[in-house]
Design a protein around this motif. Structure first.
Motif, short mmCIF file in Angstrom:
data_model
loop_
_atom_site.label_atom_id
_atom_site.label_comp_id
_atom_site.label_asym_id
_atom_site.label_seq_id
_atom_site.Cartn_x
_atom_site.Cartn_y
_atom_site.Cartn_z
N GLN A 1 4.71 -2.92 4.92
CA GLN A 1 3.87 -2.32 3.88
C GLN A 1 2.49 -1.93 4.40
OE1 GLN A 1 3.86 -5.18 0.67
NE2 GLN A 1 5.71 -4.30 -0.23
N LYS A 2 2.10 -2.50 5.53
CA LYS A 2 0.80 -2.22 6.16
C LYS A 2 -0.36 -2.41 5.17
CE LYS A 2 2.64 0.91 9.59
NZ LYS A 2 2.87 -0.05 10.59
N ARG A 3 -0.39 -3.61 4.56
CA ARG A 3 -1.48 -3.91 3.64
C ARG A 3 -1.95 -5.34 3.85
NH1 ARG A 3 0.04 -5.41 -2.11
NH2 ARG A 3 1.97 -6.54 -1.89
N ALA A 4 -3.04 -5.67 3.18
CA ALA A 4 -3.67 -6.97 3.37
C ALA A 4 -2.77 -8.10 2.88
CB ALA A 4 -5.00 -7.02 2.62
N ILE A 5 -2.89 -9.23 3.55
CA ILE A 5 -2.12 -10.42 3.16
C ILE A 5 -2.91 -11.24 2.15
CG2 ILE A 5 -1.13 -12.57 4.03
CD1 ILE A 5 -0.59 -11.07 6.66
N TYR B 1 -3.93 -7.64 -3.84
CA TYR B 1 -3.50 -7.54 -5.23
C TYR B 1 -3.20 -6.11 -5.66
CZ TYR B 1 -4.77 -12.39 -5.59
OH TYR B 1 -4.83 -13.74 -5.40
N ARG B 2 -3.45 -5.17 -4.81
CA ARG B 2 -3.18 -3.77 -5.14
C ARG B 2 -1.69 -3.47 -4.92
NH1 ARG B 2 -8.17 -1.60 -5.89
NH2 ARG B 2 -9.84 -2.48 -4.65
N PHE B 3 -1.18 -2.51 -5.69
CA PHE B 3 0.23 -2.14 -5.57
C PHE B 3 0.44 -1.42 -4.24
CE2 PHE B 3 4.20 -0.06 -6.70
CZ PHE B 3 4.83 -1.07 -7.42
N PRO B 4 1.49 -1.77 -3.49
CA PRO B 4 1.69 -1.15 -2.16
C PRO B 4 2.05 0.33 -2.25
CG PRO B 4 3.56 -2.53 -2.74
CD PRO B 4 2.53 -2.73 -3.81
N ARG B 5 1.80 1.04 -1.17
CA ARG B 5 2.12 2.46 -1.08
C ARG B 5 3.39 2.71 -0.28
NH1 ARG B 5 -1.36 5.87 -2.96
NH2 ARG B 5 -3.47 5.25 -3.44
N GLY C 1 -0.31 -11.24 -4.90
CA GLY C 1 -0.18 -9.81 -5.04
C GLY C 1 1.24 -9.37 -5.31
N PRO C 2 1.40 -8.12 -5.77
CA PRO C 2 2.74 -7.62 -6.09
C PRO C 2 3.54 -7.30 -4.83
CG PRO C 2 1.13 -5.87 -6.41
CD PRO C 2 0.35 -7.13 -6.07
N ASP C 3 4.81 -7.64 -4.85
CA ASP C 3 5.73 -7.32 -3.76
C ASP C 3 6.99 -6.72 -4.35
OD1 ASP C 3 4.68 -7.90 -1.19
OD2 ASP C 3 4.74 -10.02 -1.67
N THR D 1 -6.41 -3.61 -9.66
CA THR D 1 -7.80 -3.22 -9.44
C THR D 1 -8.77 -4.18 -10.13
OG1 THR D 1 -7.66 -1.65 -11.27
CG2 THR D 1 -7.32 -0.78 -9.06
N GLU D 2 -8.38 -4.72 -11.30
CA GLU D 2 -9.26 -5.67 -12.00
C GLU D 2 -9.40 -6.96 -11.20
OE1 GLU D 2 -8.07 -6.32 -16.01
OE2 GLU D 2 -8.02 -4.19 -16.48
N ILE D 3 -8.30 -7.44 -10.65
CA ILE D 3 -8.36 -8.66 -9.84
C ILE D 3 -9.17 -8.41 -8.58
CG2 ILE D 3 -6.98 -10.29 -8.48
CD1 ILE D 3 -4.75 -9.89 -10.55
N ALA D 4 -8.94 -7.26 -7.94
CA ALA D 4 -9.70 -6.93 -6.74
C ALA D 4 -11.19 -6.82 -7.04
CB ALA D 4 -9.17 -5.63 -6.13
N ALA D 5 -11.53 -6.20 -8.17
CA ALA D 5 -12.95 -6.07 -8.54
C ALA D 5 -13.56 -7.44 -8.81
CB ALA D 5 -13.09 -5.18 -9.76
N ALA D 6 -12.80 -8.31 -9.49
CA ALA D 6 -13.32 -9.65 -9.76
C ALA D 6 -13.52 -10.44 -8.48
CB ALA D 6 -12.36 -10.40 -10.69
N LEU D 7 -12.61 -10.30 -7.53
CA LEU D 7 -12.77 -11.00 -6.26
C LEU D 7 -13.93 -10.43 -5.46
CD1 LEU D 7 -9.05 -11.48 -5.19
CD2 LEU D 7 -10.67 -13.25 -5.88
#
Length: 178
Positions: free
Chosen positions: A73-77, A83-87, A18-20, A111-117
């Protein structure tokens, strides 16, 4: 030392999916602190072997990136949301602003990677339903032996489970009979 810390921090960021988006100074800091922690662990356990210090520093840097992602970032590891861009996070607001000025919606990144997963975890469609097009875009009935070898390879490597493998194989054989 700064270049080595930057390379270690950058590789640690690359090891986590994912993006960091973070500034270069934070990447250097993660690499430097990770290397220092790793060196301390190696010196306490095995002595001053430079190879082990580099390896332990790299793994400690990965752990720091994971801690940063989870608690700052309080997001999934792992998983689709990784794979979503952090807020939130250091420098994230400026990266979001730059992307928006370039005409890119940061919330659509990943979002495409997340949808594919997410689809990967969904049950396979019924064999009597319409067949999905292959990823390559070619017709598997043109070269069924190649397609069957690919299915076998995917099954042997653990990408396809047995029921997915049988469903795809049955679907191909039914298309060949028609």
């Amino acid at each position: 030392m700064i270049v080595t810390a930057f390379v270690t921090g950058a590789l640690a960021r690359f090891a986590v999916p994912g993006p960091d988006p973070m500034p270069a100074w934070l990447t250097i800091l993660i690499g430097l602190i990770g290397t220092l922690i790793g060196a301390g662990i190696v010196l306490a356990v095995a002595g001053g072997d430079p190879a082990w210090i580099g390896i332990a520093g790299f793994f400690c840097s990965i752990a720091l990136v994971l801690v940063y992602r989870r608690f700052v970032q309080k997001r999934a590891i792992w998983g689709p949301d990784a794979y979503r861009f952090p807020r939130r996070g250091i420098g994230v607001d400026s990266y979001r602003e730059r992307l928006q000025r370039a005409g890119i919606d940061p919330d659509t990144i990943g979002t495409e990677i997340a949808a594919a997963l997410n689809r990967r975890g969904a049950p396979a469609p019924a064999a009597d339903g319409p067949s999905a097009p292959s990823a390559v875009g070619d017709d598997p009935t043109e070269n069924p032996a190649h397609y069957l070898r690919l299915l076998d390879e995917l099954h042997d490597n653990g990408v396809l489970e047995s029921d997915e493998y049988q469903t795809a194989r049955t679907r191909l054989l039914e298309r060949l009979r028609a």
